[in-house]
Design a protein around this motif. Structure first.
Motif, short mmCIF file in Angstrom:
data_model
loop_
_atom_site.label_atom_id
_atom_site.label_comp_id
_atom_site.label_asym_id
_atom_site.label_seq_id
_atom_site.Cartn_x
_atom_site.Cartn_y
_atom_site.Cartn_z
N TYR A 35 0.84 -1.19 0.00
CA TYR A 35 0.00 0.00 0.00
C TYR A 35 0.88 1.25 0.00
O TYR A 35 1.96 1.26 0.59
N GLN A 37 0.79 5.21 1.15
CA GLN A 37 0.05 6.18 1.97
C GLN A 37 0.69 7.55 1.84
O GLN A 37 1.77 7.81 2.39
N GLN A 41 -3.60 11.06 3.90
CA GLN A 41 -4.58 10.20 3.22
C GLN A 41 -4.56 8.79 3.80
O GLN A 41 -3.62 8.41 4.51
N GLY A 42 -5.57 8.02 3.46
CA GLY A 42 -5.56 6.61 3.79
C GLY A 42 -4.70 5.84 2.81
O GLY A 42 -4.44 6.31 1.70
N PRO A 43 -4.25 4.66 3.20
CA PRO A 43 -3.43 3.84 2.28
C PRO A 43 -4.19 3.47 1.02
O PRO A 43 -5.40 3.23 1.06
N PHE A 45 -4.18 0.75 -2.23
CA PHE A 45 -3.70 -0.58 -2.61
C PHE A 45 -2.85 -0.53 -3.87
O PHE A 45 -3.26 0.07 -4.88
N GLN A 48 -1.19 -7.19 -4.58
CA GLN A 48 -1.24 -8.33 -3.68
C GLN A 48 -0.60 -9.52 -4.36
O GLN A 48 -0.85 -9.79 -5.55
N LEU A 88 4.60 7.01 2.45
CA LEU A 88 4.89 5.86 3.32
C LEU A 88 4.40 4.62 2.58
O LEU A 88 3.23 4.55 2.19
N LEU A 90 3.55 0.78 2.84
CA LEU A 90 3.20 -0.20 3.85
C LEU A 90 3.08 -1.59 3.23
O LEU A 90 2.52 -1.74 2.14
N ALA A 103 -5.41 -8.18 7.79
CA ALA A 103 -4.08 -7.85 7.28
C ALA A 103 -3.29 -7.25 8.42
O ALA A 103 -3.78 -6.39 9.15
N PHE A 105 0.10 -5.21 9.40
CA PHE A 105 0.98 -4.27 8.71
C PHE A 105 2.34 -4.15 9.38
O PHE A 105 2.47 -4.28 10.61
N GLY A 106 3.34 -3.86 8.56
CA GLY A 106 4.63 -3.47 9.06
C GLY A 106 4.65 -1.98 9.37
O GLY A 106 3.63 -1.29 9.22
N GLN A 107 5.80 -1.50 9.80
CA GLN A 107 5.92 -0.09 10.19
C GLN A 107 6.16 0.83 9.00
O GLN A 107 6.19 2.04 9.14
N GLY A 108 6.34 0.23 7.84
CA GLY A 108 6.42 1.04 6.63
C GLY A 108 7.82 1.53 6.31
O GLY A 108 8.72 1.54 7.15
N THR A 109 7.98 1.92 5.06
CA THR A 109 9.19 2.58 4.58
C THR A 109 8.81 3.97 4.14
O THR A 109 7.94 4.14 3.28
N TYR B 37 -8.81 0.38 11.76
CA TYR B 37 -7.39 0.33 12.04
C TYR B 37 -6.99 1.62 12.75
O TYR B 37 -7.54 2.69 12.49
N ARG B 43 3.51 5.00 13.12
CA ARG B 43 3.17 4.68 11.72
C ARG B 43 2.56 3.30 11.51
O ARG B 43 1.96 3.07 10.46
N GLN B 44 2.74 2.38 12.45
CA GLN B 44 2.25 1.03 12.19
C GLN B 44 0.73 0.96 12.30
O GLN B 44 0.15 1.39 13.29
N MET B 45 0.11 0.42 11.29
CA MET B 45 -1.34 0.23 11.28
C MET B 45 -1.67 -0.97 12.17
O MET B 45 -1.16 -2.07 11.95
N PHE B 91 -8.59 4.63 10.85
CA PHE B 91 -9.04 4.39 9.49
C PHE B 91 -10.10 3.30 9.47
O PHE B 91 -9.92 2.23 10.06
N TYR B 102 -7.97 -10.22 -2.22
CA TYR B 102 -8.76 -9.19 -1.58
C TYR B 102 -7.86 -8.01 -1.30
O TYR B 102 -6.67 -8.15 -1.11
N PHE B 106 -9.51 1.92 2.07
CA PHE B 106 -9.51 2.74 3.28
C PHE B 106 -10.23 4.06 3.08
O PHE B 106 -10.25 4.62 1.97
N GLY B 107 -10.77 4.58 4.18
CA GLY B 107 -11.22 5.96 4.20
C GLY B 107 -10.02 6.88 4.42
O GLY B 107 -8.89 6.43 4.54
N LYS B 108 -10.29 8.19 4.48
CA LYS B 108 -9.20 9.16 4.62
C LYS B 108 -8.73 9.31 6.05
O LYS B 108 -7.72 9.97 6.30
#
Lengths: 114, 116
Positions: A35, A37, A41-43, A45, A48, A88, A90, A103, A105-109, B37, B43-45, B91, B102, B106-108
């Motif tokens: 994802y 981000q 904003q939201g992530p 996609f 996959q 970011l 994810l 799902a 998630f990791g902490q992201g790059t 979420y 930062r972690q979701m 979120f 799948y 996400f919303g904002k």
């Protein structure tokens, strides 16, 4: 148990360069998703992968590509970087698509393109 | 295509009080999942709670509960006894079920601040 791990945590690249981001899923998870981000904003996609095959792709240009390895880890590649690719990134892992939809998630790059 | 809307960009609540975050979604499908979420500054979701569309009973997880109104396509999150550690972006997310792939839509997000 280790969670989803991503590397690197931060990255600064110049416009036009290429970048590779890495992700290791939770042990036993066979599906990896990516994802993007953007700040505020939201992530969104991107991809996959399940059992090394692409199972879904979001609305991103062909500059974005990914792959999954036999150990289920994954790489996301972005070519010809643009300023707008700053975001970011994810990675999320899950048992299998459609079976257990949680799902993790990791902490992201954090990628910054200058 | 599925869409998720969070109409509250920011909210604040006093510690120990209750707050409700709103989420609406749009889909023509019947088999789907809804999630909340939490994304703190680290930062972690983090998955807070999930709801299967076929279940009429609202999901609860400790201080977190949802009000799932399928006909209205509404999925709000209630946080009881708010704690300072609840401060984060929240979120709402949607996923179709039963398929070979799948993705989460996400919303904002809603920035929740818990004040001491």
């Amino acid at each position: 148990d280790a969670g989803v791990t991503q590397s690197p945590t931060h990255l600064i690249k110049t416009r036009g360069q290429q970048v590779t981001l890495r992700c290791s899923p939770i042990s036993g998870h066979k599906s990896v998703s990516w994802y993007q981000q953007v700040l505020g904003q939201g992530p969104q996609f991107i991809f996959q992968y399940y059992e090394k095959e692409e199972r879904g792709r979001g609305n991103f240009p062909d500059r974005f590509s990914a792959r999954q390895f036999p150990n289920y880890s994954s790489e996301l590649n972005v070519n010809a970087l643009l300023l707008g690719d700053s975001a970011l990134y994810l990675c999320a892992s899950s048992l299998s698509p459609g079976l257990a939809p949680e799902a993790f998630f990791g902490q992201g790059t954090r990628l910054t393109v200058v | 295509a599925q869409t998720v809307t969070q109409s509250q960009p920011e909210m604040s609540v006093q510690e120990a009080e209750t707050v409700t975050l709103s989420c609406t979604y749009d889909t023509s499908e019947n088999n789907y999942y809804l999630f909340w979420y939490k994304q703190p500054p680290s930062r972690q979701m983090i998955l807070v709670i999930r709801q299967e569309a076929y279940k009429q009973q609202n999901a609860t997880e400790n201080r977190f509960s949802v009000n799932f109104q399928k006909a209205a396509k509404s999925f709000s999150l209630k946080i009881s006894d708010s704690q300072l550690g609840d401060t984060a972006m929240y979120f709402c997310a949607f996923a179709l079920g039963g398929g070979s792939n799948y993705k989460l839509t996400f919303g904002k997000g809603t920035l929740l601040t818990v004040n001491p």
